[in-house]
Design an enzyme around this catalytic site. Structure first.
Site, short mmCIF file in Angstrom:
data_model
loop_
_atom_site.label_atom_id
_atom_site.label_comp_id
_atom_site.label_asym_id
_atom_site.label_seq_id
_atom_site.Cartn_x
_atom_site.Cartn_y
_atom_site.Cartn_z
N GLY A 259 0.78 -1.22 0.00
CA GLY A 259 0.00 0.00 0.00
C GLY A 259 0.82 1.27 0.00
CD GLU A 301 1.98 -9.04 0.98
OE1 GLU A 301 0.95 -8.40 0.69
OE2 GLU A 301 1.95 -10.15 1.52
N PRO A 302 5.33 -4.45 -1.63
CG PRO A 302 7.44 -3.75 -2.33
CD PRO A 302 6.76 -4.70 -1.39
N GLY A 303 3.76 -3.07 -4.51
CA GLY A 303 3.36 -3.35 -5.89
C GLY A 303 3.37 -2.07 -6.70
NE ARG A 304 -0.89 2.50 -5.34
CZ ARG A 304 -2.14 2.48 -5.80
NH1 ARG A 304 -2.43 3.12 -6.89
NH2 ARG A 304 -3.07 1.83 -5.14
NE ARG A 340 -5.22 3.08 -9.93
CZ ARG A 340 -4.71 4.23 -9.55
NH1 ARG A 340 -4.33 5.13 -10.46
NH2 ARG A 340 -4.56 4.53 -8.29
CB CYS A 371 -20.87 4.65 -24.64
SG CYS A 371 -20.56 4.65 -26.41
CD GLU A 372 -20.60 3.85 -18.83
OE1 GLU A 372 -21.13 4.62 -18.00
OE2 GLU A 372 -21.09 2.76 -19.17
CE1 TYR A 401 -3.44 -3.14 -8.09
CE2 TYR A 401 -2.10 -1.23 -7.58
CZ TYR A 401 -2.53 -2.50 -7.28
OH TYR A 401 -2.05 -3.14 -6.17
#
Length: 444
Positions: A259, A301-304, A340, A371-372, A401
């Site tokens: 995180g 646990e780094p990811g980002r 995101r 189309c949003e 992500y």
């Protein structure tokens, strides 16, 4: 006397602060990453396209290993995973944290040692557990009481599997309510106050084929303060002390999850990794000493924080629409390749690349092609007032992500991934074609 404050001047270094370290502007309007002009990547591979700087990824791995020399560093594969990424993690000495049989099989079939992989998730399928046992995964993080009996039965009376228990520390931290996972009354983990965590641990101890190695927690994502991690250490050590009193249990591992927050725009805060390592190490030692416990090995646990700043998304402008007080710049991607902003309200800082503009900056909203109404890439950002169809926009901090959360909305196909390093660009993941999409549809 009145003090006059001069307007802040944004330097070239400030503007590139959220880009990979290799990003340079050799000429006005041109931007290179990893020694490769981004306009050249767009011309060669088309847009939208994800670009990842291999050296930036590797340097961030080394930074973690240097900051946490005695800890086990696991890359959170959910942020971004491909065979090249698996290979880089193996070479840089990191383990892997995976959430599914798919992520696990990709890693192991690429050659990653399964004993250096941890599997977790709040709702593991039978296939997830069977695959983990078949491939010999290092540890499985138990997230619910029902997993204990299922896993013990799958292991069998003569088998053996190392496990951890995910505990909810009751701490609110993270950049958005949807990514805060350390609070009570949510889907992840087992609560301490209501006794669920302690009860699950007692059940695990009754299963001789399951070896409980430690506790796991994860507070959330995009955390930029060290304080929540220190609070988590205190609460987790408190639980470890109670378990030692009740069961004589000595747990040798403590996983604090990841995180770790990054900056998406110049001036935004990011988690201070050096301060995190120093303060967590001191807090853990002090808490364990006070409780009379052996200091467990730390796992993070780094990811980002590894993949995010190494990635860039490239788009071509399709149209510019001025309506009322707003200018909308529509690009050839959007929420199918980056949901995101729609999910969490994330804000990016796109940049015009490939040509030099002398026009004054003007406020615009960069929108996608889907189309949003919520298909927004970057709201209320400044781009040159002469922005026009055909221009190339680059979005930094796009390595985490994006592809992993990409969808098949409007059947436009997911973008390719291109790695850049030392002046060379190479394809890692090809573009999803219309033929790929058609071939999955077998129901005529």
């Amino acid at each position: 006397m009145t003090t006059v404050h001069e307007p802040a001047v944004t330097t070239a270094a400030d503007a590139l602060s959220v880009w990979p370290a290799s990003a340079v502007e050799p000429r006005e309007g041109e931007l290179t990453v990893g020694g490769v002009p981004l306009a050249e990547v767009a011309d060669r591979f088309g847009t939208p396209v994800y670009v990842i700087d291999e050296d930036e990824v590797r340097e961030r791995c080394r930074t973690y290993r240097h900051a946490f020399p005695d800890a086990e560093v696991l890359y959170a594969a959910k942020a971004f995973l491909c065979r090249a990424m698996v290979h880089w993690m193996a070479e840089e000495g990191l383990g892997l944290d995976v959430c599914s049989a798919g992520e696990l099989e990709l890693a192991v079939t690429t050659g990653f040692p399964p004993e250096r992989i941890v599997l977790h998730g709040n709702a593991k399928s039978p296939r997830d557990l069977d695959t983990a046992l078949r491939l010999g995964v290092g540890r499985i993080v138990i997230d619910s009481p029902s997993e204990i009996a299922r896993l013990a039965a799958a292991v069998g009376p003569d088998g053996h599997q190392k496990v951890m228990v995910r505990v909810v520390p009751g701490i609110s931290a993270g950049g958005h309510e949807k990514i805060r996972t350390g609070t009570e009354d949510q889907k992840f983990g087992l609560s301490i106050p209501d006794g669920y965590a302690q009860h699950a641990i007692a059940r695990i101890l009754d299963q001789p084929q399951l070896e409980l190695t430690g506790l796991h927690c994860h507070l959330g994502s995009q955390i930029t303060s060290v304080k929540p991690y220190l609070a988590a250490v205190r609460r987790m050590v408190g639980l470890m002390a109670r378990l030692n009193e009740q069961h004589g249990l000595v747990l040798r591992e403590l996983d604090l999850g990841g995180g770790h927050g990054i900056a998406y725009r110049p001036g935004e805060p990011a988690l201070d990794l050096t301060a995190l390592a120093r303060k967590v190490r001191a807090e853990l030692t002090e808490a364990c000493t006070a409780a009379g416990l052996t200091v467990p090995r730390l796992i993070i646990e780094p990811g980002r924080a590894i993949a995010g700043p190494a990635g860039i998304a490239l788009y071509h402008v399709l149209s510019v629409k001025r309506t009322g007080a707003h200018t909308y710049v529509a690009v050839d991607g959007g929420m199918s390749d980056n949901p995101r902003p729609a999910l969490y309200g994330v804000r990016y800082a796109p940049r015009l690349v490939g040509r030099h503009s002398t026009a004054a900056p003007a406020p615009v909203t960069v929108v996608g092609r889907h189309c949003e109404a919520g298909d927004i890439v970057a709201a209320d950002v400044e781009l040159p007032d002469d922005i026009r169809p055909g221009d190339l926009l680059a979005v930094p901090a796009a390595g985490a992500y994006h592809l992993s959360m990409a969808s098949g909305y409007n059947l436009v196909g997911r973008p390719p991934v291109v790695a850049v390093d030392d002046g060379r660009a190479r394809l890692l993941i090809r573009r999803e074609s219309l033929e790929d999409i058609r071939s999955r549809d077998v129901g005529l």
